[in-house]
Every structure is written in C-alpha cells, then in structure tokens.
Design a protein around this motif. Structure first.
Motif, PDB file in Angstrom:
ATOM      1  N   UNK A  22       0.832  -1.203   0.000  1.00  0.00           N
ATOM      2  CA  UNK A  22       0.000   0.000   0.000  1.00  0.00           C
ATOM      3  C   UNK A  22       0.870   1.257   0.000  1.00  0.00           C
ATOM      4  N   UNK A  23       1.923   1.243   0.782  1.00  0.00           N
ATOM      5  CA  UNK A  23       2.821   2.403   0.801  1.00  0.00           C
ATOM      6  C   UNK A  23       3.499   2.608  -0.547  1.00  0.00           C
ATOM      7  N   UNK A  24       3.759   1.532  -1.241  1.00  0.00           N
ATOM      8  CA  UNK A  24       4.435   1.607  -2.529  1.00  0.00           C
ATOM      9  C   UNK A  24       3.483   1.916  -3.675  1.00  0.00           C
ATOM     10  N   UNK A  25       2.286   1.348  -3.633  1.00  0.00           N
ATOM     11  CA  UNK A  25       1.385   1.375  -4.783  1.00  0.00           C
ATOM     12  C   UNK A  25       0.148   2.252  -4.607  1.00  0.00           C
ATOM     13  N   UNK A  26      -0.222   2.567  -3.359  1.00  0.00           N
ATOM     14  CA  UNK A  26      -1.510   3.235  -3.128  1.00  0.00           C
ATOM     15  C   UNK A  26      -1.400   4.657  -2.620  1.00  0.00           C
ATOM     16  N   UNK A  27      -0.614   4.866  -1.571  1.00  0.00           N
ATOM     17  CA  UNK A  27      -0.622   6.161  -0.896  1.00  0.00           C
ATOM     18  C   UNK A  27       0.393   7.125  -1.506  1.00  0.00           C
ATOM     19  N   UNK A  28      -0.075   8.329  -1.808  1.00  0.00           N
ATOM     20  CA  UNK A  28       0.815   9.374  -2.298  1.00  0.00           C
ATOM     21  C   UNK A  28       1.765   9.800  -1.176  1.00  0.00           C
ATOM     22  N   UNK A  29       2.959  10.216  -1.566  1.00  0.00           N
ATOM     23  CA  UNK A  29       3.970  10.661  -0.605  1.00  0.00           C
ATOM     24  C   UNK A  29       4.344  12.113  -0.882  1.00  0.00           C
ATOM     25  N   UNK A  30       4.900  12.771   0.124  1.00  0.00           N
ATOM     26  CA  UNK A  30       5.269  14.181  -0.022  1.00  0.00           C
ATOM     27  C   UNK A  30       6.262  14.382  -1.152  1.00  0.00           C
ATOM     28  N   UNK A  31       7.102  13.390  -1.406  1.00  0.00           N
ATOM     29  CA  UNK A  31       8.105  13.512  -2.454  1.00  0.00           C
ATOM     30  C   UNK A  31       7.592  13.253  -3.855  1.00  0.00           C
ATOM     31  N   UNK A  32       6.295  12.987  -3.996  1.00  0.00           N
ATOM     32  CA  UNK A  32       5.738  12.696  -5.315  1.00  0.00           C
ATOM     33  C   UNK A  32       5.480  13.946  -6.149  1.00  0.00           C
TER      34      UNK A  32
END
Length: 415
Positions: free
Chosen positions: A240-250
């Motif tokens: 989920x962290x890799x494929x689902x949730x957007x991150x600040x660095x995106x």
C-alpha cells in the motif's frame, strides 16, 4: 436579516460547532476508534491518516456522485468543504446531517436533514472526497498545486465516453451496507451544497466486485466470474505504501497520505456474453468460472503460471487472456486497489439490459498504474468484444481528516 444558512447553523461558525461534535449528550464521535466496523451495522471511524472508503473492507452498496462547483468564490468553496466535512463526520457515525436533525429545528424552516435514514444504523457508511483536474483552473488560485498525476487520461482504443457522465470538479463516494444510508448521505451533501455545487452525474452500484480485505470472500461480476482475486488488500501495508498512498516527495506535498482515483463505467453486452460457450468464457478470463482458479490450477488463489502448458502443448492461459494482460508482471509490478460495483440502469430502447461494472481503482500514480494497464487491455483483451467504456473520471483524493478541527482539502487550501 437571518439567512437560511445561519438559521440552519451551516455558516463557518456552525461548521466549527458541528465539526467538534457539539450536540446534546455524549457524541458518537467521541467513542473509541476502531480500525474498521465490526459488523455491517456499525460505524466506521471518520478521522484518520487516510480517508475511509479506500482500504476499508468494501461495503455492498455505492452511491457515487460528481459535482461541478458553480461559485467562483474561493472562500465559499472552503466553507462548503468545512460544512461537508462536519456533516460527513456525523453521517458516518449514524447521526443526522446537522445538529437540528430532521425534526428538531424551527417548524418554519426546512429541516437540516432529509430524514429518510431516521432509525437506521450507520451501516458501515464511508464518505470519500476527490478533486478533479477541472478544479485547478483559474477560479480558485489552485493551478500551481495541480498534481502531475492528474494529467488527462489518454484516449483508449474502443472507448465511447459520454462527457455528460464523465469528469467533475469534485466527487464523493458513498459506500454502505444499506443503499438508503448511502443515498441519504449524498442527498444531504448535495442539499448542503445548494448554490455552490451542482450534481454533474451520479451512479448507484450494488454487489461489490472486489475484496479489499483478506477477511472478505471474492465476489462475482455480472459476467459470473470472481473479480479481484489478486486485488491489493488493506493487510498489505508495504504494498500500500508503494502502490496506493501518495507521498510528499511525489511532487504535491498536500496529497501526502492521499490517493488517486480512476472511475470507469463499463457497460457489458450481457446478452451476447450469455450466448458464449463456457470454454470460451474461461479462455477469455484465464480462470475457471466456478472456483475462480487460474486455468491449469485447482484453487482460486493458486499462483498464476503463465508458462504452464496443456496436453496440446499450448499455454493454459493465452497471451490475450484478461488475467495475463492485467497482471503486475506485465506492467513492471504496477498494481491497483479496486473497489468497483455492479450496476443495472434499466434497459435500452432495444430491450437490452443497461448493465455492467462501475470500475473504481485507487493508486499512487495513474500514469504508471492505470494507464499502462488499461492501454494493454484496450489493445489486446478479447473481453473488449463484450464491454464498452462509456464514462471516465480522474480525481485526487486528499489525506484523511485528522480531527474535528480539520476538514476535507485543508492541506490543499491552507498548505
């Protein structure tokens, strides 16, 4: 003069009061949070790092609505989002939309809840908001904050999209185990938004077509096949962290903890499908219709073996089988979290069912996930002979609401 909005307690001050759960007696909003509802009648926690309704175990009913914002006033839009958040916090806990409810206000004023859910439990209601690319135009000063992930989807081969049921400035996904609860929630948000938003299009759905938790059995779509066997699940934290949730660095820090939503209304030519042989149906999907096992396997969750060959020397799963074309191994590991629904919208003028799949998929970046997967399917999937994509939506779903002082989209407007 006392305005209707002030009378109903829906101004900025009213929103703050509602957001704080300031109602007579102990508020349901103060109950200890649970990870998820423990039964189909129970509430799902509203506050959290991520919005509910994404990895929440998929409920059985859907009312999805896209809105156009009809005011050009940024302050009015922010006020609306605050009011919607306060109402959503109440509705998802089985409360009425406003503090006066359906019958507790002044008799000479319209109620601040429509009343059709009186006496009904929360039914696992979740409300999830998204912002369309069109919201980031010149009206509200948001153009510089438009995520690159909201790039327009390409035109896929074979699609016939209807603009009247596509797009939108805002969307709200209401999922519940009781259709009346889901419809009630959307109806009240539309009522609160009167004069500031208008409904662009909406879709009712029944019978979830994916499992978002390992505690759920795999459901079937209207073609009779199990759908979403290899879906992302809420238990897959690393994925989920890799494929689902957007991150600040995106590239859009305000979206950290959020996700990108793609919707597609896919009509199925069920009458033609129903006249197709079982063997051909299974070859098209690459799975057995009964168990849902990959061809050449025995059980639904057997690993897909694309190299396995049958007695005739040919692969059990053909190069154009749906499961092969959609598999992460065909797209650099790209995966989606799907939570679509069946729909039946009556029949057309030729007496054919207007039925199919309202596809819903969340992901970290549609450009690297949905787009390559759908391009492959649109170009090669034999299933295209039996389906037609007729609507499309793309939305940025912000992070969750932290507490009663927060609101949907705060990170966008105040970040």
């Amino acid at each position: 003069m006392v305005t209707r909005r002030k009378l109903l307690g829906l101004g900025a001050a009213g929103a703050a009061v509602l957001g704080a759960g300031a109602v007579a007696g102990r508020s349901v909003l103060d109950d200890p949070p649970q990870a998820h509802a423990s039964s189909t009648a129970d509430p799902v926690p509203f506050y959290g790092e991520h919005q509910a309704g994404i990895v929440t175990p998929a409920q059985d009913r859907l009312h999805f609505t896209a809105f156009d914002v009809i005011t050009d006033d940024r302050a009015e839009l922010v006020e609306l989002l605050q009011e919607w958040t306060a109402a959503a916090a109440r509705l998802t806990q089985g409360k009425e939309a406003g503090s006066f409810g359906a019958v507790g206000g002044a008799p000479e004023a319209a109620p601040d809840d429509t009343g059709e859910a009186l006496g009904l439990p929360a039914s696992g209601l979740t409300l999830t908001i998204g912002f369309g690319a069109s919201l980031f135009d010149e009206r509200f000063g948001l153009a510089a904050k438009r995520p690159a992930q909201l790039a327009p989807l390409p035109k896929f081969p074979g699609e016939r999209l209807d603009p009247a049921i596509s797009g939108g400035d805002l969307c709200v996904q209401a999922c519940a185990h009781d259709p009346q609860v889901a419809v009630h929630a959307i109806r009240n948000l539309a009522r609160i938004g009167f004069g500031r938003v208008s409904v662009r299009w909406s879709q009712l759905g029944f019978g979830r077509t994916s499992s978002t938790s390992r505690n759920q059995v795999t459901p079937r779509n209207l073609m009779g096949f199990k759908d979403g066997t290899n879906n992302l699940k809420l238990e897959d934290a690393a994925l989920l962290n890799d494929q689902l949730w957007a991150a600040a660095g995106d590239g859009s820090p305000w979206m950290a903890g959020g996700s990108y939503l793609v919707t597609r209304k896919i009509r199925m030519m069920v009458e033609t499908w129903d006249r197709t042989s079982l063997a051909e149906q299974e070859q098209i999907f690459g799975r057995t219709k009964g168990e849902g096992a990959p061809l050449g396997g025995k059980a639904e969750f057997d690993e897909l073996d694309f190299a396995a060959k049958g007695p005739d020397g040919k692969p059990y799963i053909s190069d154009v089988a749906h499961v092969r074309l959609a598999h992460p191994s065909s797209h650099g590991g790209a995966r989606l979290l799907r939570r679509g629904y069946n729909f039946v919208d009556g029949s057309d003028g030729l007496g054919r069912l207007d039925a199919g799949l309202f596809f819903i998929a969340y992901q970290r970046d549609p450009r690297r996930q949905f787009v390559p997967i759908q391009l492959s399917l649109a170009r090669h999937d034999v299933l295209n002979e039996y389906i037609q994509h007729v609507s499309s939506g793309l939305f940025a779903c912000p992070p969750g609401v932290r507490d009663a002082g927060d609101y949907w989209g705060r990170t966008l407007f105040e970040g």
